[in-house]
Design an enzyme around this catalytic site. Structure first.
Site, PDB file in Angstrom:
ATOM      1  N   ASP A   1     -60.239 -16.757  46.618  1.00 20.09           N
ATOM      2  CA  ASP A   1     -61.388 -16.129  45.961  1.00 20.09           C
ATOM      3  C   ASP A   1     -61.004 -14.843  45.230  1.00 20.09           C
ATOM      4  O   ASP A   1     -61.830 -13.954  45.022  1.00 20.09           O
ATOM      5  CB  ASP A   1     -62.504 -15.847  46.979  1.00 20.09           C
ATOM      6  CG  ASP A   1     -62.054 -14.941  48.109  1.00 20.09           C
ATOM      7  OD1 ASP A   1     -60.849 -14.662  48.201  1.00 20.09           O
ATOM      8  OD2 ASP A   1     -62.919 -14.535  48.914  1.00 20.09           O
TER       9      ASP A   1
ATOM     10  N   HIS B   1     -35.662 -12.873  29.539  1.00 24.46           N
ATOM     11  CA  HIS B   1     -37.021 -12.710  30.065  1.00 24.46           C
ATOM     12  C   HIS B   1     -36.999 -12.475  31.577  1.00 24.46           C
ATOM     13  O   HIS B   1     -37.767 -13.068  32.325  1.00 24.46           O
ATOM     14  CB  HIS B   1     -37.881 -13.925  29.711  1.00 24.46           C
ATOM     15  CG  HIS B   1     -38.163 -14.050  28.245  1.00 24.46           C
ATOM     16  ND1 HIS B   1     -38.490 -15.232  27.643  1.00 24.46           N
ATOM     17  CD2 HIS B   1     -38.157 -13.126  27.262  1.00 24.46           C
ATOM     18  CE1 HIS B   1     -38.669 -15.046  26.349  1.00 24.46           C
ATOM     19  NE2 HIS B   1     -38.472 -13.756  26.092  1.00 24.46           N
TER      20      HIS B   1
ATOM     21  N   ASP C   1     -37.631  -3.609  28.671  1.00 18.44           N
ATOM     22  CA  ASP C   1     -38.480  -4.137  27.601  1.00 18.44           C
ATOM     23  C   ASP C   1     -39.903  -4.067  28.129  1.00 18.44           C
ATOM     24  O   ASP C   1     -40.298  -4.876  28.981  1.00 18.44           O
ATOM     25  CB  ASP C   1     -38.070  -5.573  27.278  1.00 18.44           C
ATOM     26  CG  ASP C   1     -38.786  -6.145  26.060  1.00 18.44           C
ATOM     27  OD1 ASP C   1     -39.882  -5.660  25.730  1.00 18.44           O
ATOM     28  OD2 ASP C   1     -38.267  -7.098  25.450  1.00 18.44           O
TER      29      ASP C   1
ATOM     30  N   ASP D   1     -44.562  -2.732  22.066  1.00 17.80           N
ATOM     31  CA  ASP D   1     -43.421  -3.555  22.483  1.00 17.80           C
ATOM     32  C   ASP D   1     -42.141  -2.800  22.164  1.00 17.80           C
ATOM     33  O   ASP D   1     -41.696  -2.773  21.015  1.00 17.80           O
ATOM     34  CB  ASP D   1     -43.469  -4.904  21.760  1.00 17.80           C
ATOM     35  CG  ASP D   1     -42.416  -5.883  22.248  1.00 17.80           C
ATOM     36  OD1 ASP D   1     -41.702  -5.553  23.203  1.00 17.80           O
ATOM     37  OD2 ASP D   1     -42.313  -6.971  21.658  1.00 17.80           O
TER      38      ASP D   1
ATOM     39  N   HIS E   1     -31.104 -14.788  20.063  1.00 22.56           N
ATOM     40  CA  HIS E   1     -32.521 -14.770  19.678  1.00 22.56           C
ATOM     41  C   HIS E   1     -32.691 -14.198  18.271  1.00 22.56           C
ATOM     42  O   HIS E   1     -31.746 -13.729  17.641  1.00 22.56           O
ATOM     43  CB  HIS E   1     -33.361 -13.987  20.696  1.00 22.56           C
ATOM     44  CG  HIS E   1     -32.965 -12.541  20.862  1.00 22.56           C
ATOM     45  ND1 HIS E   1     -33.320 -11.565  19.965  1.00 22.56           N
ATOM     46  CD2 HIS E   1     -32.257 -11.917  21.836  1.00 22.56           C
ATOM     47  CE1 HIS E   1     -32.860 -10.393  20.382  1.00 22.56           C
ATOM     48  NE2 HIS E   1     -32.198 -10.580  21.511  1.00 22.56           N
TER      49      HIS E   1
ATOM     50  N   HIS F   1     -40.500 -10.383  15.674  1.00 21.87           N
ATOM     51  CA  HIS F   1     -41.685 -11.251  15.670  1.00 21.87           C
ATOM     52  C   HIS F   1     -42.876 -10.408  15.231  1.00 21.87           C
ATOM     53  O   HIS F   1     -42.838  -9.177  15.243  1.00 21.87           O
ATOM     54  CB  HIS F   1     -41.931 -11.847  17.063  1.00 21.87           C
ATOM     55  CG  HIS F   1     -41.961 -10.827  18.173  1.00 21.87           C
ATOM     56  ND1 HIS F   1     -43.061 -10.026  18.429  1.00 21.87           N
ATOM     57  CD2 HIS F   1     -41.030 -10.452  19.085  1.00 21.87           C
ATOM     58  CE1 HIS F   1     -42.808  -9.227  19.450  1.00 21.87           C
ATOM     59  NE2 HIS F   1     -41.578  -9.456  19.874  1.00 21.87           N
TER      60      HIS F   1
ATOM     61  N   HIS G   1     -46.376 -11.592  20.921  1.00 19.50           N
ATOM     62  CA  HIS G   1     -45.825 -12.492  19.907  1.00 19.50           C
ATOM     63  C   HIS G   1     -47.028 -12.951  19.092  1.00 19.50           C
ATOM     64  O   HIS G   1     -47.644 -13.970  19.383  1.00 19.50           O
ATOM     65  CB  HIS G   1     -45.092 -13.675  20.556  1.00 19.50           C
ATOM     66  CG  HIS G   1     -43.815 -13.272  21.212  1.00 19.50           C
ATOM     67  ND1 HIS G   1     -43.069 -14.129  21.998  1.00 19.50           N
ATOM     68  CD2 HIS G   1     -43.124 -12.091  21.216  1.00 19.50           C
ATOM     69  CE1 HIS G   1     -41.989 -13.512  22.445  1.00 19.50           C
ATOM     70  NE2 HIS G   1     -42.008 -12.269  21.989  1.00 19.50           N
TER      71      HIS G   1
ATOM     72  N   GLU H   1     -35.521  -6.020  16.807  1.00 17.59           N
ATOM     73  CA  GLU H   1     -34.926  -5.954  18.146  1.00 17.59           C
ATOM     74  C   GLU H   1     -33.610  -6.725  18.270  1.00 17.59           C
ATOM     75  O   GLU H   1     -33.523  -7.708  19.011  1.00 17.59           O
ATOM     76  CB  GLU H   1     -35.920  -6.474  19.183  1.00 17.59           C
ATOM     77  CG  GLU H   1     -36.557  -7.817  18.838  1.00 17.59           C
ATOM     78  CD  GLU H   1     -37.503  -8.309  19.921  1.00 17.59           C
ATOM     79  OE1 GLU H   1     -37.095  -8.335  21.095  1.00 17.59           O
ATOM     80  OE2 GLU H   1     -38.635  -8.651  19.593  1.00 17.59           O
TER      81      GLU H   1
ATOM     82  N   TYR I   1     -25.468  -9.623  24.443  1.00 16.88           N
ATOM     83  CA  TYR I   1     -25.525  -9.969  25.862  1.00 16.88           C
ATOM     84  C   TYR I   1     -24.208 -10.645  26.238  1.00 16.88           C
ATOM     85  O   TYR I   1     -23.930 -11.770  25.813  1.00 16.88           O
ATOM     86  CB  TYR I   1     -26.701 -10.898  26.143  1.00 16.88           C
ATOM     87  CG  TYR I   1     -27.987 -10.416  25.488  1.00 16.88           C
ATOM     88  CD1 TYR I   1     -28.843  -9.528  26.143  1.00 16.88           C
ATOM     89  CD2 TYR I   1     -28.320 -10.819  24.196  1.00 16.88           C
ATOM     90  CE1 TYR I   1     -29.992  -9.061  25.527  1.00 16.88           C
ATOM     91  CE2 TYR I   1     -29.474 -10.356  23.580  1.00 16.88           C
ATOM     92  CZ  TYR I   1     -30.300  -9.480  24.243  1.00 16.88           C
ATOM     93  OH  TYR I   1     -31.432  -9.023  23.626  1.00 16.88           O
TER      94      TYR I   1
ATOM     95  N   ARG J   1     -30.286  -4.283  24.252  1.00 19.38           N
ATOM     96  CA  ARG J   1     -31.282  -4.591  23.214  1.00 19.38           C
ATOM     97  C   ARG J   1     -31.998  -3.291  22.854  1.00 19.38           C
ATOM     98  O   ARG J   1     -32.280  -2.466  23.740  1.00 19.38           O
ATOM     99  CB  ARG J   1     -32.289  -5.649  23.701  1.00 19.38           C
ATOM    100  CG  ARG J   1     -33.277  -6.077  22.625  1.00 19.38           C
ATOM    101  CD  ARG J   1     -34.012  -7.379  22.984  1.00 19.38           C
ATOM    102  NE  ARG J   1     -34.868  -7.299  24.149  1.00 19.38           N
ATOM    103  CZ  ARG J   1     -34.589  -7.874  25.315  1.00 19.38           C
ATOM    104  NH1 ARG J   1     -33.453  -8.552  25.477  1.00 19.38           N
ATOM    105  NH2 ARG J   1     -35.415  -7.763  26.342  1.00 19.38           N
TER     106      ARG J   1
ATOM    107  N   GLU K   1     -35.348  -2.120  20.562  1.00 25.70           N
ATOM    108  CA  GLU K   1     -36.515  -2.691  19.874  1.00 25.70           C
ATOM    109  C   GLU K   1     -37.528  -1.618  19.521  1.00 25.70           C
ATOM    110  O   GLU K   1     -37.865  -0.770  20.351  1.00 25.70           O
ATOM    111  CB  GLU K   1     -37.178  -3.737  20.775  1.00 25.70           C
ATOM    112  CG  GLU K   1     -38.449  -4.348  20.207  1.00 25.70           C
ATOM    113  CD  GLU K   1     -39.080  -5.343  21.161  1.00 25.70           C
ATOM    114  OE1 GLU K   1     -39.875  -6.185  20.710  1.00 25.70           O
ATOM    115  OE2 GLU K   1     -38.774  -5.276  22.379  1.00 25.70           O
TER     116      GLU K   1
END
Length: 436
Positions: free
Chosen positions: A36, A240, A257, A268, A347, A351, A358, A381, A385, A402, A404
């Site tokens: 609940d 991710h 990130d 972002d 990648h 975006h 996104h 970004e 890696y 990274r 960004e």
């Protein structure tokens, strides 16, 4: 955001729709977490974009040229007993007085009223597939009208994807939207600064995440725009990564990130920095390659350039940098043609950004990369890696970097909305020396 902003958006959509049409858009359903307990409610982005109304069990209907009002909002009735338990409801009066609806009906009357509104329309603007349970209702209403054609009722002959129209509208940000995005960016910047000042060896990734969320809340952002990525060492090589449950180690980098959401608009930002506050020579060399790539990509964000140009520029700089450091070997142009860089950069460079992290909007038009135009907002970004590939010197192993930023296309070039988040090596090291 002002009511007239939402009214302007509805009018833009109805201008696209034309006469003898109707648009139907249900809000997002409540999502159950367990038993609940429900997840905190968040409206469907398109629904909020057109209404600013953030209650579940609501449906927007737009009918261009309707004599008794073009904007109809179905929503829950006021119920004092339920409001004691679950909070305030706008009700029909609130929908009209506070949210600008021309007419409002109880959501419980939807089955009785909506089929009549669909009657005699040529086209229905509705997106199938987002909410299967509502799709069933829509199909049932349309089938009922078709079956009643012998009695003179006319059913719509065409269903048009509503999202296709809204995606293009949402791609170009108004001044009100840019203002909201700047607030999300400000909260996100301050969160990254706080994280840099807080981080040191022995802390846990989730402790750093807690500092980030604290700063979001402090700036009026009740939720992250997406699950925060706080990855130390090898975890920074997972694009991710959201477990955020490892202890931070001396001599590792930390990749964060994270972005705040303000009035349904996303920030972002990604920053990467040393856990102990000081880049090693190898870390600094690889970091500078990524930073140079990002600067070059940002410089390519301007009206008239196409969407893919920042990515192409970033790939050139990254590949050259990998060759200069001895991580890749060969001719740079040939390595790019062979996509050899994708072992370390898998990648895209950005975006669209807006109500969704996104965000919506086509990247190609007529099979060609679309041109950048003022009012568009995108991320830039690039990253590198390196895990434990056998052919790479061990000094580079388990290094994820990274960087960004959120970038607004302007008439003269671009504006970096998140520029205040430190990313130069000396800036980061100086800031981390001021530990909190």
């Amino acid at each position: 955001m002002q009511k007239k902003e939402f009214a302007k958006r509805r009018q833009h959509l109805m201008d696209i729709m034309g006469p003898d049409t109707i648009a139907v858009l249900p809000n997002a359903p409540v999502a159950n977490r367990n038993r609940d307990v429900d997840y905190p409610y968040r409206s469907d982005s398109n629904f909020h974009y057109l209404t600013g109304f953030d209650e579940p069990e609501s449906v927007l209907v737009l009918i261009p040229g309707r004599e008794h009002g073009e904007y109809i909002l179905f929503c829950r009735e006021r119920d004092l007993d339920k409001e004691i338990w679950d909070g305030y409801r706008a009700g029909q009066d609130g929908a009209i007085n506070n949210f600008g609806a021309d007419d409002s009906y109880p959501i419980s009357d939807l089955d009785d009223i909506l089929p009549g509104l669909l009657e005699d329309k040529e086209k229905v603007y509705y997106t199938m597939g987002n909410q299967p349970s509502f799709d069933q209702h829509m199909v049932s209403w349309l089938n009922h009208l078709r079956q009643a054609s012998r009695s003179g009722k006319h059913s719509p002959t065409e269903i048009i994807e509503l999202e296709h129209c809204l995606n293009e509208l949402r791609l170009f940000k108004s001044s009100q939207e840019i203002k909201a995005m700047k607030q999300a960016a400000k909260a996100s910047v301050q969160a990254h600064i706080r994280a840099m000042q807080f981080t040191k060896p022995g802390k846990w990734e989730y402790e750093v995440e807690a500092e980030i969320i604290h700063e979001f809340m402090k700036h009026g952002c009740r939720s992250p725009a997406y699950p925060s990525i706080v990855g130390g060492g090898e975890n920074g090589c997972i694009l991710h990564y959201i477990e955020n449950n490892a202890k931070l180690k001396n001599n590792d980098l930390l990749l964060i990130d994270a972005g705040a959401e303000y009035e349904c608009y996303a920030g972002d930002i990604t920053r990467t920095f040393p856990v102990n506050g000081k880049f090693s020579p190898a870390q600094a060399a690889l970091y500078q390659v990524v930073l140079d790539a990002q600067k070059a990509a940002i410089a390519a964000v301007k009206p008239g350039n196409h969407w893919n140009q920042p990515h192409e520029v970033a790939v050139e700089v990254l590949t050259q940098g990998l060759v200069d450091l001895g991580i890749l070997k060969g001719d740079v142009a040939q390595l790019i043609e062979d996509a050899a860089y994708r072992e370390f950069y898998m990648h895209r460079t950005g975006h669209w950004l807006g109500m969704d992290v996104h965000d919506v909007g086509d990247y190609k038009v007529g099979g060609e990369w679309r041109l950048l135009e003022p009012g568009m907002v995108l991320t830039v970004e690039p990253g590198l890696y390196i895990r434990d590939q056998a052919h790479v010197d061990k000094k580079w192993h388990f290094t994820g970097i990274r960087i960004e930023d959120d970038v607004l296309v302007t008439k003269d070039g671009c504006e970096v909305l998140t520029e205040a988040a430190p990313k130069e090596i000396d800036e980061i090291e100086a800031l981390m020396a001021e530990a909190i």
